[in-house]
Design a protein around this motif. Structure first.
Motif, PDB file in Angstrom:
ATOM      1  N   PRO A 122       0.825  -1.209   0.000  1.00 58.09           N
ATOM      2  CA  PRO A 122       0.000   0.000   0.000  1.00 58.09           C
ATOM      3  C   PRO A 122       0.861   1.261   0.000  1.00 58.09           C
ATOM      4  CG  PRO A 122      -0.140  -1.125   2.123  1.00 58.09           C
ATOM      5  CD  PRO A 122       0.699  -1.978   1.228  1.00 58.09           C
ATOM      6  N   VAL A 123       0.402   2.284  -0.713  1.00 52.97           N
ATOM      7  CA  VAL A 123       1.097   3.564  -0.812  1.00 52.97           C
ATOM      8  C   VAL A 123       0.568   4.485   0.288  1.00 52.97           C
ATOM      9  CG1 VAL A 123       1.487   5.586  -2.277  1.00 52.97           C
ATOM     10  CG2 VAL A 123       1.469   3.294  -3.284  1.00 52.97           C
ATOM     11  N   GLU A 124       1.475   5.113   1.020  1.00 57.67           N
ATOM     12  CA  GLU A 124       1.101   5.978   2.137  1.00 57.67           C
ATOM     13  C   GLU A 124       0.805   7.407   1.682  1.00 57.67           C
ATOM     14  OE1 GLU A 124       3.963   6.047   5.352  1.00 57.67           O
ATOM     15  OE2 GLU A 124       4.423   3.932   5.045  1.00 57.67           O
ATOM     16  N   PHE A 125      -0.110   8.048   2.400  1.00 62.17           N
ATOM     17  CA  PHE A 125      -0.291   9.490   2.372  1.00 62.17           C
ATOM     18  C   PHE A 125       0.065   9.961   3.770  1.00 62.17           C
ATOM     19  CE2 PHE A 125      -2.313   9.072  -1.565  1.00 62.17           C
ATOM     20  CZ  PHE A 125      -2.683  10.308  -2.065  1.00 62.17           C
ATOM     21  N   THR A 126       0.922  10.983   3.877  1.00 64.33           N
ATOM     22  CA  THR A 126       1.394  11.421   5.193  1.00 64.33           C
ATOM     23  C   THR A 126       1.336  12.931   5.304  1.00 64.33           C
ATOM     24  OG1 THR A 126       2.864   9.510   5.330  1.00 64.33           O
ATOM     25  CG2 THR A 126       3.322  11.341   6.824  1.00 64.33           C
ATOM     26  N   LEU A 127       0.760  13.390   6.414  1.00 69.90           N
ATOM     27  CA  LEU A 127       0.807  14.798   6.776  1.00 69.90           C
ATOM     28  C   LEU A 127       2.065  14.992   7.610  1.00 69.90           C
ATOM     29  CD1 LEU A 127      -0.311  17.677   7.096  1.00 69.90           C
ATOM     30  CD2 LEU A 127      -1.623  16.825   9.061  1.00 69.90           C
ATOM     31  N   CYS A 128       3.006  15.776   7.085  1.00 67.89           N
ATOM     32  CA  CYS A 128       4.259  16.070   7.783  1.00 67.89           C
ATOM     33  C   CYS A 128       4.287  17.547   8.151  1.00 67.89           C
ATOM     34  CB  CYS A 128       5.466  15.766   6.894  1.00 67.89           C
ATOM     35  SG  CYS A 128       5.691  14.027   6.538  1.00 67.89           S
ATOM     36  N   ILE A 129       4.884  17.861   9.301  1.00 62.97           N
ATOM     37  CA  ILE A 129       4.997  19.248   9.756  1.00 62.97           C
ATOM     38  C   ILE A 129       6.414  19.493  10.253  1.00 62.97           C
ATOM     39  CG2 ILE A 129       4.155  20.993  11.385  1.00 62.97           C
ATOM     40  CD1 ILE A 129       1.477  19.529  11.440  1.00 62.97           C
ATOM     41  N   ALA A 130       6.916  20.704   9.978  1.00 60.95           N
ATOM     42  CA  ALA A 130       8.212  21.146  10.504  1.00 60.95           C
ATOM     43  C   ALA A 130       8.028  22.513  11.147  1.00 60.95           C
ATOM     44  CB  ALA A 130       9.247  21.247   9.383  1.00 60.95           C
ATOM     45  N   SER A 131       8.778  22.755  12.227  1.00 58.02           N
ATOM     46  CA  SER A 131       8.771  24.073  12.855  1.00 58.02           C
ATOM     47  C   SER A 131       9.864  24.929  12.246  1.00 58.02           C
ATOM     48  CB  SER A 131       8.964  23.956  14.370  1.00 58.02           C
ATOM     49  OG  SER A 131      10.224  23.377  14.659  1.00 58.02           O
ATOM     50  N   GLU A 132       9.742  26.242  12.414  1.00 57.80           N
ATOM     51  CA  GLU A 132      10.731  27.150  11.846  1.00 57.80           C
ATOM     52  C   GLU A 132      12.096  26.947  12.504  1.00 57.80           C
ATOM     53  OE1 GLU A 132      10.133  31.310  12.701  1.00 57.80           O
ATOM     54  OE2 GLU A 132       9.156  30.813  14.575  1.00 57.80           O
ATOM     55  N   VAL A 133      13.148  27.201  11.758  1.00 56.32           N
ATOM     56  CA  VAL A 133      14.505  27.047  12.262  1.00 56.32           C
ATOM     57  C   VAL A 133      14.772  28.030  13.395  1.00 56.32           C
ATOM     58  CG1 VAL A 133      16.937  27.176  11.653  1.00 56.32           C
ATOM     59  CG2 VAL A 133      15.331  26.160  10.061  1.00 56.32           C
ATOM     60  N   VAL A 134      14.314  29.257  13.259  1.00 57.48           N
ATOM     61  CA  VAL A 134      14.571  30.290  14.260  1.00 57.48           C
ATOM     62  C   VAL A 134      13.910  29.955  15.586  1.00 57.48           C
ATOM     63  CG1 VAL A 134      14.232  32.736  14.799  1.00 57.48           C
ATOM     64  CG2 VAL A 134      14.792  32.042  12.470  1.00 57.48           C
ATOM     65  N   GLY A 135      12.799  29.270  15.552  1.00 56.47           N
ATOM     66  CA  GLY A 135      12.034  28.992  16.762  1.00 56.47           C
ATOM     67  C   GLY A 135      12.621  27.909  17.637  1.00 56.47           C
ATOM     68  N   GLY A 136      13.766  27.359  17.286  1.00 58.92           N
ATOM     69  CA  GLY A 136      14.331  26.280  18.087  1.00 58.92           C
ATOM     70  C   GLY A 136      13.682  24.970  17.729  1.00 58.92           C
ATOM     71  N   GLY A 137      13.550  24.110  18.665  1.00 57.67           N
ATOM     72  CA  GLY A 137      12.906  22.821  18.455  1.00 57.67           C
ATOM     73  C   GLY A 137      11.992  22.527  19.623  1.00 57.67           C
ATOM     74  N   GLY A 138      11.416  21.353  19.636  1.00 57.78           N
ATOM     75  CA  GLY A 138      10.550  20.951  20.724  1.00 57.78           C
ATOM     76  C   GLY A 138       9.156  21.532  20.648  1.00 57.78           C
ATOM     77  N   ASN A 139       8.778  22.128  19.524  1.00 57.94           N
ATOM     78  CA  ASN A 139       7.426  22.648  19.382  1.00 57.94           C
ATOM     79  C   ASN A 139       6.449  21.492  19.221  1.00 57.94           C
ATOM     80  OD1 ASN A 139       8.964  24.937  19.304  1.00 57.94           O
ATOM     81  ND2 ASN A 139       8.040  25.763  17.465  1.00 57.94           N
ATOM     82  N   LYS A 140       5.217  21.716  19.671  1.00 60.13           N
ATOM     83  CA  LYS A 140       4.209  20.659  19.645  1.00 60.13           C
ATOM     84  C   LYS A 140       3.047  21.052  18.742  1.00 60.13           C
ATOM     85  CE  LYS A 140       5.361  18.776  24.157  1.00 60.13           C
ATOM     86  NZ  LYS A 140       6.708  19.247  24.106  1.00 60.13           N
ATOM     87  N   VAL A 141       2.550  20.056  17.972  1.00 60.64           N
ATOM     88  CA  VAL A 141       1.467  20.284  17.015  1.00 60.64           C
ATOM     89  C   VAL A 141       0.494  19.108  17.018  1.00 60.64           C
ATOM     90  CG1 VAL A 141       2.871  21.732  15.488  1.00 60.64           C
ATOM     91  CG2 VAL A 141       2.776  19.271  15.107  1.00 60.64           C
ATOM     92  N   TRP A 142      -0.691  19.372  16.512  1.00 67.34           N
ATOM     93  CA  TRP A 142      -1.697  18.342  16.258  1.00 67.34           C
ATOM     94  C   TRP A 142      -2.016  18.334  14.770  1.00 67.34           C
ATOM     95  CZ3 TRP A 142      -2.327  21.770  20.373  1.00 67.34           C
ATOM     96  CH2 TRP A 142      -2.416  21.207  21.649  1.00 67.34           C
ATOM     97  N   GLY A 143      -2.573  17.230  14.294  1.00 65.48           N
ATOM     98  CA  GLY A 143      -2.984  17.175  12.905  1.00 65.48           C
ATOM     99  C   GLY A 143      -4.017  16.098  12.663  1.00 65.48           C
ATOM    100  N   THR A 144      -4.736  16.227  11.569  1.00 64.97           N
ATOM    101  CA  THR A 144      -5.706  15.219  11.171  1.00 64.97           C
ATOM    102  C   THR A 144      -5.795  15.171   9.647  1.00 64.97           C
ATOM    103  OG1 THR A 144      -7.968  14.408  11.466  1.00 64.97           O
ATOM    104  CG2 THR A 144      -7.681  16.788  11.272  1.00 64.97           C
ATOM    105  N   LEU A 145      -6.185  14.031   9.125  1.00 63.50           N
ATOM    106  CA  LEU A 145      -6.465  13.858   7.701  1.00 63.50           C
ATOM    107  C   LEU A 145      -7.899  13.366   7.550  1.00 63.50           C
ATOM    108  CD1 LEU A 145      -3.300  12.015   6.306  1.00 63.50           C
ATOM    109  CD2 LEU A 145      -4.089  14.296   5.695  1.00 63.50           C
ATOM    110  N   ASP A 146      -8.592  13.867   6.559  1.00 59.67           N
ATOM    111  CA  ASP A 146      -9.959  13.408   6.246  1.00 59.67           C
ATOM    112  C   ASP A 146      -9.906  12.641   4.932  1.00 59.67           C
ATOM    113  OD1 ASP A 146     -10.953  14.835   8.436  1.00 59.67           O
ATOM    114  OD2 ASP A 146     -11.176  16.645   7.222  1.00 59.67           O
ATOM    115  N   TRP A 147     -10.792  11.676   4.812  1.00 62.39           N
ATOM    116  CA  TRP A 147     -10.888  10.935   3.567  1.00 62.39           C
ATOM    117  C   TRP A 147     -12.299  10.416   3.373  1.00 62.39           C
ATOM    118  CZ3 TRP A 147      -8.245   8.706   7.761  1.00 62.39           C
ATOM    119  CH2 TRP A 147      -8.799   7.540   8.284  1.00 62.39           C
ATOM    120  N   GLU A 148     -12.588  10.054   2.153  1.00 58.76           N
ATOM    121  CA  GLU A 148     -13.842   9.385   1.804  1.00 58.76           C
ATOM    122  C   GLU A 148     -13.487   8.063   1.182  1.00 58.76           C
ATOM    123  OE1 GLU A 148     -16.378  11.870  -0.593  1.00 58.76           O
ATOM    124  OE2 GLU A 148     -16.000  13.602   0.703  1.00 58.76           O
TER     125      GLU A 148
END
Length: 152
Positions: A122-148
């Motif tokens: 099976p071929v994956e679909f992935t929601l990926c997120i990156a934080s800005e370089v200036v902001g450091g690291g360790g930022n936290k996010v949520w996400g969701t994908l919808d499908w039919e």
């Protein structure tokens, strides 16, 4: 559909992390599933970029079934490689900072979940997120994908 309950930690700024990956179940490779939208929200200050990627590989985490769906998902992937970016966008942590996107309805069937016809993988679909370089690291996010999906 599945949504990250606990925020994902973006440990290294500027690095894309898999937030949610979906694919057809191995016993339902003949199913038709069309990603239709996504949503992202940041817990921490900063600017973020999101990408919806088709055909990459999520490493780590656990694949789980979604109810009686023909799709399985991974909310705990640790890294991601490869694939083709379908669409991308930006968001930040403000009262107007959440990001949603509805995928182009004219091209939905060209972006359905599928399988490699030679390997039946099976071929994956992935929601990926990156934080800005200036902001450091360790930022936290949520996400969701919808499908039919269309089933028999």
């Amino acid at each position: 559909f599945p949504v990250t309950i606990s925020p994902n930690n973006l440990a290294v700024a500027g690095t894309l992390y898999p937030i949610i990956s979906i694919r057809l179940k191995s016993n339902r490779l003949d199913g038709i599933t069309i990603p239709t939208g996504l949503s992202c929200l940041a817990k921490d200050s900063g600017n973020y970029v999101w990408k919806l990627i088709e055909g990459g590989v999520t490493t780590g985490g656990t694949w789980s079934s979604y109810d009686d769906s023909i799709v399985e998902y991974n909310l705990t992937g640790t890294s991601f490689t490869g694939g083709t970016t379908i669409t991308t966008g930006f968001f930040s942590n403000t009262n107007q900072g959440s990001s949603t996107s509805t995928l182009d309805r004219d091209k939905l069937f060209t972006r359905q979940l599928k399988r490699n016809s030679f390997t039946n993988t099976p071929v994956e679909f992935t929601l990926c997120i990156a934080s800005e370089v200036v902001g450091g690291g360790g930022n936290k996010v949520w996400g969701t994908l919808d499908w039919e999906e269309i089933t028999r």
